[in-house]
Write a protein that holds these residues in place. Structure first.
Motif, PDB file in Angstrom:
ATOM      1  N   ASP A 120      14.439 -12.911  -2.334  1.00 22.38           N
ATOM      2  CA  ASP A 120      14.574 -11.996  -3.462  1.00 22.38           C
ATOM      3  C   ASP A 120      14.162 -12.704  -4.758  1.00 22.38           C
ATOM      4  OD1 ASP A 120      15.209  -9.228  -3.650  1.00 22.38           O
ATOM      5  OD2 ASP A 120      16.921  -9.727  -4.905  1.00 22.38           O
ATOM      6  N   HIS A 121      14.513 -13.991  -4.863  1.00 18.67           N
ATOM      7  CA  HIS A 121      14.096 -14.786  -6.015  1.00 18.67           C
ATOM      8  C   HIS A 121      12.578 -14.900  -6.054  1.00 18.67           C
ATOM      9  CE1 HIS A 121      14.221 -17.825  -9.129  1.00 18.67           C
ATOM     10  NE2 HIS A 121      13.565 -18.674  -8.360  1.00 18.67           N
ATOM     11  N   LEU A 122      11.962 -15.147  -4.901  1.00 17.37           N
ATOM     12  CA  LEU A 122      10.504 -15.291  -4.833  1.00 17.37           C
ATOM     13  C   LEU A 122       9.807 -13.971  -5.166  1.00 17.37           C
ATOM     14  CD1 LEU A 122       7.950 -16.924  -4.058  1.00 17.37           C
ATOM     15  CD2 LEU A 122       8.345 -16.189  -1.695  1.00 17.37           C
ATOM     16  N   TRP A 123      10.227 -12.880  -4.517  1.00 15.82           N
ATOM     17  CA  TRP A 123       9.518 -11.607  -4.700  1.00 15.82           C
ATOM     18  C   TRP A 123       9.737 -11.017  -6.083  1.00 15.82           C
ATOM     19  CZ3 TRP A 123       6.415 -12.823  -1.425  1.00 15.82           C
ATOM     20  CH2 TRP A 123       6.645 -12.975  -0.067  1.00 15.82           C
ATOM     21  N   SER A 124      10.825 -11.347  -6.729  1.00 15.33           N
ATOM     22  CA  SER A 124      11.052 -10.806  -8.072  1.00 15.33           C
ATOM     23  C   SER A 124      10.068 -11.392  -9.089  1.00 15.33           C
ATOM     24  CB  SER A 124      12.495 -11.086  -8.515  1.00 15.33           C
ATOM     25  OG  SER A 124      12.723 -12.474  -8.662  1.00 15.33           O
ATOM     26  N   ARG A 125       9.378 -12.499  -8.726  1.00 12.90           N
ATOM     27  CA  ARG A 125       8.443 -13.151  -9.649  1.00 12.90           C
ATOM     28  C   ARG A 125       7.028 -13.220  -9.085  1.00 12.90           C
ATOM     29  NH1 ARG A 125      11.878 -18.434 -11.768  1.00 12.90           N
ATOM     30  NH2 ARG A 125      13.737 -17.311 -12.472  1.00 12.90           N
ATOM     31  N   THR A 126       6.753 -12.428  -8.059  1.00 17.24           N
ATOM     32  CA  THR A 126       5.490 -12.535  -7.345  1.00 17.24           C
ATOM     33  C   THR A 126       4.773 -11.191  -7.338  1.00 17.24           C
ATOM     34  OG1 THR A 126       6.411 -14.255  -5.911  1.00 17.24           O
ATOM     35  CG2 THR A 126       4.446 -13.139  -5.115  1.00 17.24           C
ATOM     36  N   ARG A 127       3.453 -11.236  -7.397  1.00 16.60           N
ATOM     37  CA  ARG A 127       2.692  -9.993  -7.334  1.00 16.60           C
ATOM     38  C   ARG A 127       2.448  -9.596  -5.881  1.00 16.60           C
ATOM     39  NH1 ARG A 127      -2.901 -12.625  -9.617  1.00 16.60           N
ATOM     40  NH2 ARG A 127      -3.491 -13.785  -7.743  1.00 16.60           N
ATOM     41  N   LEU A 128       2.245  -8.313  -5.685  1.00  9.60           N
ATOM     42  CA  LEU A 128       1.975  -7.782  -4.356  1.00  9.60           C
ATOM     43  C   LEU A 128       0.520  -8.034  -3.987  1.00  9.60           C
ATOM     44  CD1 LEU A 128       3.251  -4.467  -2.894  1.00  9.60           C
ATOM     45  CD2 LEU A 128       0.817  -4.988  -2.741  1.00  9.60           C
ATOM     46  N   GLU A 129       0.315  -8.597  -2.786  1.00 13.55           N
ATOM     47  CA  GLU A 129      -1.039  -8.800  -2.277  1.00 13.55           C
ATOM     48  C   GLU A 129      -1.390  -7.655  -1.320  1.00 13.55           C
ATOM     49  OE1 GLU A 129      -3.125 -10.939  -3.234  1.00 13.55           O
ATOM     50  OE2 GLU A 129      -1.960 -12.555  -4.165  1.00 13.55           O
ATOM     51  N   THR A 130      -2.599  -7.152  -1.398  1.00 16.43           N
ATOM     52  CA  THR A 130      -3.004  -6.055  -0.528  1.00 16.43           C
ATOM     53  C   THR A 130      -3.349  -6.581   0.861  1.00 16.43           C
ATOM     54  OG1 THR A 130      -5.301  -6.254  -1.270  1.00 16.43           O
ATOM     55  CG2 THR A 130      -3.877  -4.727  -2.480  1.00 16.43           C
ATOM     56  N   PRO A 131      -3.149  -5.772   1.890  1.00 23.63           N
ATOM     57  CA  PRO A 131      -3.356  -6.260   3.265  1.00 23.63           C
ATOM     58  C   PRO A 131      -4.790  -6.640   3.578  1.00 23.63           C
ATOM     59  CG  PRO A 131      -2.902  -3.895   3.235  1.00 23.63           C
ATOM     60  CD  PRO A 131      -2.610  -4.408   1.863  1.00 23.63           C
ATOM     61  N   GLU A 132      -5.740  -6.067   2.827  1.00 22.24           N
ATOM     62  CA  GLU A 132      -7.146  -6.379   3.088  1.00 22.24           C
ATOM     63  C   GLU A 132      -7.484  -7.845   2.824  1.00 22.24           C
ATOM     64  OE1 GLU A 132      -6.736  -2.088   1.972  1.00 22.24           O
ATOM     65  OE2 GLU A 132      -6.050  -3.989   1.132  1.00 22.24           O
ATOM     66  N   ARG A 133      -6.632  -8.559   2.103  1.00 17.13           N
ATOM     67  CA  ARG A 133      -6.927  -9.948   1.749  1.00 17.13           C
ATOM     68  C   ARG A 133      -6.519 -10.943   2.849  1.00 17.13           C
ATOM     69  NH1 ARG A 133      -5.524 -11.969  -4.018  1.00 17.13           N
ATOM     70  NH2 ARG A 133      -7.260 -13.328  -3.419  1.00 17.13           N
ATOM     71  N   PHE A 134      -5.808 -10.476   3.865  1.00 18.06           N
ATOM     72  CA  PHE A 134      -5.309 -11.380   4.897  1.00 18.06           C
ATOM     73  C   PHE A 134      -6.201 -11.354   6.135  1.00 18.06           C
ATOM     74  CE2 PHE A 134      -1.633 -10.390   2.287  1.00 18.06           C
ATOM     75  CZ  PHE A 134      -1.059 -11.635   2.109  1.00 18.06           C
ATOM     76  N   ASN A 135      -6.179 -12.450   6.877  1.00 15.84           N
ATOM     77  CA  ASN A 135      -7.011 -12.524   8.075  1.00 15.84           C
ATOM     78  C   ASN A 135      -6.508 -11.635   9.204  1.00 15.84           C
ATOM     79  OD1 ASN A 135      -4.763 -14.013   8.819  1.00 15.84           O
ATOM     80  ND2 ASN A 135      -5.894 -15.845   9.427  1.00 15.84           N
ATOM     81  N   THR A 136      -5.365 -11.001   9.016  1.00 22.52           N
ATOM     82  CA  THR A 136      -4.868 -10.026   9.982  1.00 22.52           C
ATOM     83  C   THR A 136      -5.544  -8.662   9.829  1.00 22.52           C
ATOM     84  OG1 THR A 136      -3.053  -9.622   8.421  1.00 22.52           O
ATOM     85  CG2 THR A 136      -2.594 -11.064  10.295  1.00 22.52           C
ATOM     86  N   TRP A 137      -6.292  -8.440   8.733  1.00 15.76           N
ATOM     87  CA  TRP A 137      -6.803  -7.108   8.441  1.00 15.76           C
ATOM     88  C   TRP A 137      -7.781  -6.573   9.494  1.00 15.76           C
ATOM     89  CZ3 TRP A 137      -5.331  -2.937   6.521  1.00 15.76           C
ATOM     90  CH2 TRP A 137      -6.206  -1.905   6.180  1.00 15.76           C
ATOM     91  N   PRO A 138      -8.719  -7.358  10.037  1.00 16.16           N
ATOM     92  CA  PRO A 138      -9.583  -6.798  11.085  1.00 16.16           C
ATOM     93  C   PRO A 138      -8.786  -6.227  12.256  1.00 16.16           C
ATOM     94  CG  PRO A 138     -10.500  -8.850  10.278  1.00 16.16           C
ATOM     95  CD  PRO A 138      -9.132  -8.727   9.657  1.00 16.16           C
ATOM     96  N   LEU A 139      -7.733  -6.922  12.675  1.00 19.42           N
ATOM     97  CA  LEU A 139      -6.873  -6.415  13.745  1.00 19.42           C
ATOM     98  C   LEU A 139      -6.129  -5.167  13.296  1.00 19.42           C
ATOM     99  CD1 LEU A 139      -5.256  -6.657  16.446  1.00 19.42           C
ATOM    100  CD2 LEU A 139      -3.637  -8.082  15.155  1.00 19.42           C
ATOM    101  N   ILE A 140      -5.443  -5.261  12.151  1.00 19.00           N
ATOM    102  CA  ILE A 140      -4.594  -4.163  11.693  1.00 19.00           C
ATOM    103  C   ILE A 140      -5.409  -2.919  11.395  1.00 19.00           C
ATOM    104  CG2 ILE A 140      -3.044  -3.401   9.855  1.00 19.00           C
ATOM    105  CD1 ILE A 140      -1.795  -5.377  11.846  1.00 19.00           C
ATOM    106  N   SER A 141      -6.567  -3.078  10.761  1.00 14.84           N
ATOM    107  CA  SER A 141      -7.376  -1.909  10.419  1.00 14.84           C
ATOM    108  C   SER A 141      -7.826  -1.156  11.667  1.00 14.84           C
ATOM    109  CB  SER A 141      -8.586  -2.326   9.577  1.00 14.84           C
ATOM    110  OG  SER A 141      -9.410  -3.231  10.281  1.00 14.84           O
ATOM    111  N   SER A 142      -8.079  -1.879  12.748  1.00 14.32           N
ATOM    112  CA  SER A 142      -8.465  -1.211  13.992  1.00 14.32           C
ATOM    113  C   SER A 142      -7.277  -0.495  14.627  1.00 14.32           C
ATOM    114  CB  SER A 142      -9.058  -2.218  14.978  1.00 14.32           C
ATOM    115  OG  SER A 142      -8.082  -3.159  15.410  1.00 14.32           O
ATOM    116  N   LEU A 143      -6.083  -1.089  14.530  1.00 20.37           N
ATOM    117  CA  LEU A 143      -4.892  -0.463  15.115  1.00 20.37           C
ATOM    118  C   LEU A 143      -4.426   0.743  14.314  1.00 20.37           C
ATOM    119  CD1 LEU A 143      -2.878  -3.697  16.019  1.00 20.37           C
ATOM    120  CD2 LEU A 143      -4.050  -2.150  17.607  1.00 20.37           C
TER     121      LEU A 143
END
Length: 240
Positions: free
Chosen positions: A15-38
């Motif tokens: 909660d301490h970390l996320w309260s000071r962190t910006r949201l990253e979109t899923p397209e930026r992660f190496n999981t996106w080719p898998l997730i986008s197909s699913l």
């Protein structure tokens, strides 16, 4: 369920970390080719414990997280997000075509119940994608610092999969944890003693570099050779 100590460590840290962190979109992660197909075949989808690093598209996805800060930000971006626990998911049996849990199961005491809940809310024929750190013998100070309760031996992962009528279709080495012990110790010191500056550097320098240097996920059938793998992502199909 989780012990108070495990819950307290995880809630306080994240909660301490996320309260000071910006949201990253899923397209930026190496999981996106898998997730986008699913996602194309999964209109009803859930991600558990995403924090502000969701791997599912935020809009039209369901999210469960313990961090109030993360839940609020996901809601702002159009996600159906609520506070909750992986060991007591607030959904009916067979609700989702696709369920994701990245870096979650190792944070709870009752990992068997966590696997059972993730499988329970999955439709027959649906897909579960999860990641866990491997090899109990590799437990280190960093695991405790970030709220891990477990590491899993490969045969333990296979047993949990089989218990819940899941078929492990493919897996790949996973994770963005630095392999250099000195870097880990340095990062932990700054988070303990200079948290504001540490989170600033994490957001502005370390996270962008980590995303830039990600390698494509190299999937193999089943569990693959996990002897030298520190963390793994698994893609499972729910049987009848």
């Amino acid at each position: 369920m989780n012990t108070p100590d495990a819950d307290a460590i995880n809630i306080r840290f994240y909660d301490h970390l996320w309260s000071r962190t910006r949201l990253e979109t899923p397209e930026r992660f190496n999981t996106w080719p898998l997730i986008s197909s699913l996602v194309q075949n999964g209109s009803q989808r859930l991600e558990v414990g995403p924090g502000l690093r969701p791997r599912l598209p935020v809009r039209d996805s369901h999210f469960v997280d313990k961090s109030i800060a993360a839940v609020g930000r996901l809601q702002e971006q159009g996600g159906s997000a609520q506070c909750g626990d992986v060991c007591a998911l607030p959904f009916d049996e067979g609700s989702f075509d696709l369920v994701c849990a990245f870096d979650v199961i190792e944070h709870v005491d009752n990992s068997r119940l966590a696997f059972a809940e993730l499988s329970r809310v999955l439709k027959k024929g649906g897909t579960l994608v999860f990641s866990v750190p491997l090899h109990k013998s590799r437990w280190c100070e960093f695991d405790a610092f970030v709220g891990h309760v477990h590491r899993f031996d490969p045969q333990e992962v296979l047993a949990f999969v089989a218990e819940n009528r899941l078929v492990l279709e493919q897996s790949a080495p996973f994770g963005m944890q630095p392999g250099n012990p000195w870097l880990l110790k340095c990062g932990m010191w700054f988070l303990r003693h200079q948290s504001r500056q540490a989170i600033f550097w994490y957001n502005r320098i370390l996270m962008p570099l980590g995303l830039f240097f990600q390698k494509p996920l190299n999937f193999s059938d089943g569990l693959g050779d996990a002897a030298l793998v520190d963390e793994i992502v698994c893609v499972c199909r729910r049987g009848g």
